[in-house]
Design a protein around this motif. Sequence first.
Motif, PDB file in Angstrom:
ATOM      1  N   LEU A  29       0.860  -1.249   0.180  1.00 49.37           N
ATOM      2  CA  LEU A  29       0.133  -0.077   0.215  1.00 49.37           C
ATOM      3  C   LEU A  29       1.391   1.549   0.157  1.00 49.37           C
ATOM      4  N   ALA A  30       2.147   1.069   1.239  1.00 48.20           N
ATOM      5  CA  ALA A  30       2.977   2.401   0.822  1.00 48.20           C
ATOM      6  C   ALA A  30       3.474   2.922  -0.336  1.00 48.20           C
ATOM      7  N   VAL A  31       3.988   1.819  -1.573  1.00 40.79           N
ATOM      8  CA  VAL A  31       4.992   2.194  -2.492  1.00 40.79           C
ATOM      9  C   VAL A  31       3.650   1.812  -3.815  1.00 40.79           C
ATOM     10  N   SER A  32       2.649   1.857  -3.438  1.00 36.78           N
ATOM     11  CA  SER A  32       2.060   1.344  -5.039  1.00 36.78           C
ATOM     12  C   SER A  32       1.935   3.136  -5.532  1.00 36.78           C
ATOM     13  N   LYS A  33       2.526   3.688  -5.176  1.00 33.55           N
ATOM     14  CA  LYS A  33       1.790   5.262  -6.204  1.00 33.55           C
ATOM     15  C   LYS A  33       2.036   5.315  -7.157  1.00 33.55           C
ATOM     16  N   SER A  34       3.461   5.597  -7.776  1.00 32.28           N
ATOM     17  CA  SER A  34       3.498   5.089  -8.827  1.00 32.28           C
ATOM     18  C   SER A  34       4.274   3.798  -9.624  1.00 32.28           C
ATOM     19  N   VAL A  35       3.748   3.533 -11.118  1.00 32.43           N
ATOM     20  CA  VAL A  35       4.460   3.011 -10.907  1.00 32.43           C
ATOM     21  C   VAL A  35       6.233   2.332 -11.266  1.00 32.43           C
ATOM     22  N   LYS A  36       6.028   3.385 -11.395  1.00 30.44           N
ATOM     23  CA  LYS A  36       8.300   3.086 -11.729  1.00 30.44           C
ATOM     24  C   LYS A  36       8.721   2.555 -10.280  1.00 30.44           C
ATOM     25  N   THR A  37       8.493   3.366  -9.265  1.00 32.72           N
ATOM     26  CA  THR A  37       8.967   3.249  -7.876  1.00 32.72           C
ATOM     27  C   THR A  37       8.129   1.092  -7.720  1.00 32.72           C
ATOM     28  N   ALA A  38       7.096   0.648  -7.629  1.00 32.19           N
ATOM     29  CA  ALA A  38       6.063   0.015  -7.636  1.00 32.19           C
ATOM     30  C   ALA A  38       6.992  -1.133  -8.735  1.00 32.19           C
ATOM     31  N   MET A  39       7.825  -0.399  -9.741  1.00 31.16           N
ATOM     32  CA  MET A  39       8.359  -1.964 -10.767  1.00 31.16           C
ATOM     33  C   MET A  39       9.921  -2.357  -9.538  1.00 31.16           C
ATOM     34  N   GLY A  40      10.775  -0.618  -9.438  1.00 34.70           N
ATOM     35  CA  GLY A  40      11.937  -1.486  -8.424  1.00 34.70           C
ATOM     36  C   GLY A  40      11.806  -2.385  -7.062  1.00 34.70           C
ATOM     37  N   LEU A  41      10.737  -2.029  -6.598  1.00 25.85           N
ATOM     38  CA  LEU A  41      10.665  -2.744  -5.366  1.00 25.85           C
ATOM     39  C   LEU A  41      10.063  -4.077  -5.518  1.00 25.85           C
ATOM     40  N   GLY A  42       8.868  -4.215  -6.345  1.00 29.07           N
ATOM     41  CA  GLY A  42       8.598  -5.551  -7.245  1.00 29.07           C
ATOM     42  C   GLY A  42      10.120  -6.780  -7.308  1.00 29.07           C
ATOM     43  N   LEU A  43      11.415  -6.015  -8.633  1.00 27.26           N
ATOM     44  CA  LEU A  43      12.288  -6.718  -8.778  1.00 27.26           C
ATOM     45  C   LEU A  43      12.471  -6.874  -7.499  1.00 27.26           C
ATOM     46  N   ALA A  44      13.041  -6.341  -6.846  1.00 27.44           N
ATOM     47  CA  ALA A  44      13.912  -6.332  -5.320  1.00 27.44           C
ATOM     48  C   ALA A  44      13.408  -7.115  -4.447  1.00 27.44           C
ATOM     49  N   VAL A  45      11.374  -7.568  -4.740  1.00 24.33           N
ATOM     50  CA  VAL A  45      11.274  -9.205  -3.853  1.00 24.33           C
ATOM     51  C   VAL A  45      11.131 -10.096  -4.152  1.00 24.33           C
ATOM     52  N   ILE A  46      11.293 -10.041  -6.200  1.00 22.54           N
ATOM     53  CA  ILE A  46      11.273 -11.359  -6.632  1.00 22.54           C
ATOM     54  C   ILE A  46      12.315 -12.142  -6.505  1.00 22.54           C
ATOM     55  N   PHE A  47      13.907 -10.837  -6.635  1.00 21.89           N
ATOM     56  CA  PHE A  47      15.041 -11.208  -6.156  1.00 21.89           C
ATOM     57  C   PHE A  47      15.133 -12.012  -4.373  1.00 21.89           C
ATOM     58  N   VAL A  48      15.080 -11.344  -3.257  1.00 20.60           N
ATOM     59  CA  VAL A  48      14.601 -12.070  -2.128  1.00 20.60           C
ATOM     60  C   VAL A  48      14.948 -13.130  -1.742  1.00 20.60           C
ATOM     61  N   LEU A  49      13.330 -12.938  -2.470  1.00 15.05           N
ATOM     62  CA  LEU A  49      12.613 -14.214  -2.496  1.00 15.05           C
ATOM     63  C   LEU A  49      12.908 -15.281  -2.545  1.00 15.05           C
ATOM     64  N   GLY A  50      13.332 -14.846  -4.270  1.00  9.47           N
ATOM     65  CA  GLY A  50      13.973 -16.497  -4.583  1.00  9.47           C
ATOM     66  C   GLY A  50      15.376 -16.636  -3.652  1.00  9.47           C
ATOM     67  N   ILE A  51      15.813 -15.561  -3.292  1.00  3.86           N
ATOM     68  CA  ILE A  51      17.283 -16.057  -2.521  1.00  3.86           C
ATOM     69  C   ILE A  51      16.434 -17.108  -1.095  1.00  3.86           C
ATOM     70  N   THR A  52      16.545 -16.031  -0.295  1.00  3.68           N
ATOM     71  CA  THR A  52      15.897 -16.475   0.393  1.00  3.68           C
ATOM     72  C   THR A  52      15.104 -17.718   1.092  1.00  3.68           C
ATOM     73  N   VAL A  53      14.057 -18.341   0.265  1.00  4.22           N
ATOM     74  CA  VAL A  53      13.334 -18.998   0.816  1.00  4.22           C
ATOM     75  C   VAL A  53      14.235 -20.346   0.227  1.00  4.22           C
ATOM     76  N   PRO A  54      14.858 -20.713  -0.740  1.00  7.41           N
ATOM     77  CA  PRO A  54      16.359 -22.216  -0.616  1.00  7.41           C
ATOM     78  C   PRO A  54      17.255 -21.967   1.108  1.00  7.41           C
ATOM     79  N   ILE A  55      17.557 -21.249   1.098  1.00  5.85           N
ATOM     80  CA  ILE A  55      18.897 -20.981   1.765  1.00  5.85           C
ATOM     81  C   ILE A  55      18.017 -21.328   3.045  1.00  5.85           C
ATOM     82  N   ASN A  56      16.675 -20.707   3.605  1.00  5.95           N
ATOM     83  CA  ASN A  56      15.984 -20.906   4.997  1.00  5.95           C
ATOM     84  C   ASN A  56      15.297 -22.661   4.421  1.00  5.95           C
TER      85      ASN A  56
END
Lengths: 204, 235
Positions: A29-56
């Motif tokens: 909710l906090a970061v969805s005011k513009s598509v550009k910033t949402a894109m940045g956060l979304g990509l970072a989340v894909i990256f972090v989730l893809g790494i942390t779930v297997p490590i955990n």
Amino acid sequence: MEDFLNIFIKSAFVENLVLSYFLGMCSYLAVSKSVKTAMGLGLAVIFVLGITVPINWLINHYILSEGGLLGMDLTFLRFILFIAVIASMVQLVEMVIEKVSPALYNSLGIFLPLITVNCAILGASLFMISREYNFSESVAFGLGGGFGWFLAIIAIAAIREKLKYSNIPAPLRGLGIAFIITGLMGMAFMGLMGIDPAIFFSGK
Amino acid sequence: MAEVKESKKALFPMTKKERKLLFDPLNDNNPVTVQVLGICSALAVTSMLLPSIVMAIAVTFVIAFSNLTISLLRNYIPKQVRMIVQLVVIAFLVTIVELTLKAYSYPVYKQLSVFIGLIITNCIVMGRLEAFAMANKPWQSFLDGIGNGLGYGIILIIISFIRELFGRGTLLSGTPLEMKIIGASSDFWIDTTTNPYFGWYVNNNLMVLPAAALFIMGLIIWYQRSKNSKLVDIS
């Protein structure tokens, strides 16, 4: 491979982390005011989730569980270890991105540290435990969950950009309408429920 | 009457500022609807009353005691590692809650599943630690924690009351106080198959779905902001 695709599509669409479990709602909710910033956060989340779930998964399987290296049932340490892994992975990702691609680092900016307290990351790890995935499934689940989160935040950011020009009752503006839109999106995604992607990948 | 008031004052000697800390988060500064924190778990557990009451108590406990601990330690924590210290304190308290629930109330523990663990990343807890406990005395931080926990709990209970009543026709199901209000069998107080006035009534399945929580949340925010114009979002 079939399993991999099956879980990827299921976690991205049918059981979307945001729209059917409300995970990662705060930054959603906090970061969805513009598509550009949402894109940045979304990509970072894909990256972090893809790494942390297997490590955990590795930590849970080889260190914490009874059949692990230490031979003791240490599952009560799960929360503390998982959150420590997530915090340190985010820190690491931040350092790597800063070194490799300063341009991307600048565009992601403050969103990287924010990911540590994004419930979607810890939530995905806990779901991975409670659903008893194996290693390759947990990789698929991490990537798929991240991709689903990415899609959802892009969609709502685009809708909110358009909504700026519409005539909404003043008390409902901003947060209120964002909630109702998310609810409608959740219902739309619910149309996918009951679809079993495995049928498409069964080789026929 | 005056005597009762007198004795109450003696029981809870609170200054005006402390009372404000405790009651402000209930409405004017509600952590969920105004500060937009901790929504993730607020919405996911609200399909029935019992799990949301348990969740509200658990979160209040965690916020209050993490606020107290961090406030006691605030002068000894180096600035660079404060996030990790806070997370460790929170994770420790959440582990206590998890093990207690697992031992004494297993069905509820199963129902809440991962959301107990997710109290760690509940932004209310971190938010209060950063914004309040790092800069204030222990007793005030403790009150602030209780207040914010109650503010969170009140929203949870309103949403789950509406969802359980209209979605399943019951209230507090799963407890000894279970009330079966309305439904299509003779177990319910109002039996829609025989009652002459309520033959048209059907439980609303939408309320059981996760989307309903979001709609109700949106409506609560709408109501609150239309009553309280200083909260309206101008942007």
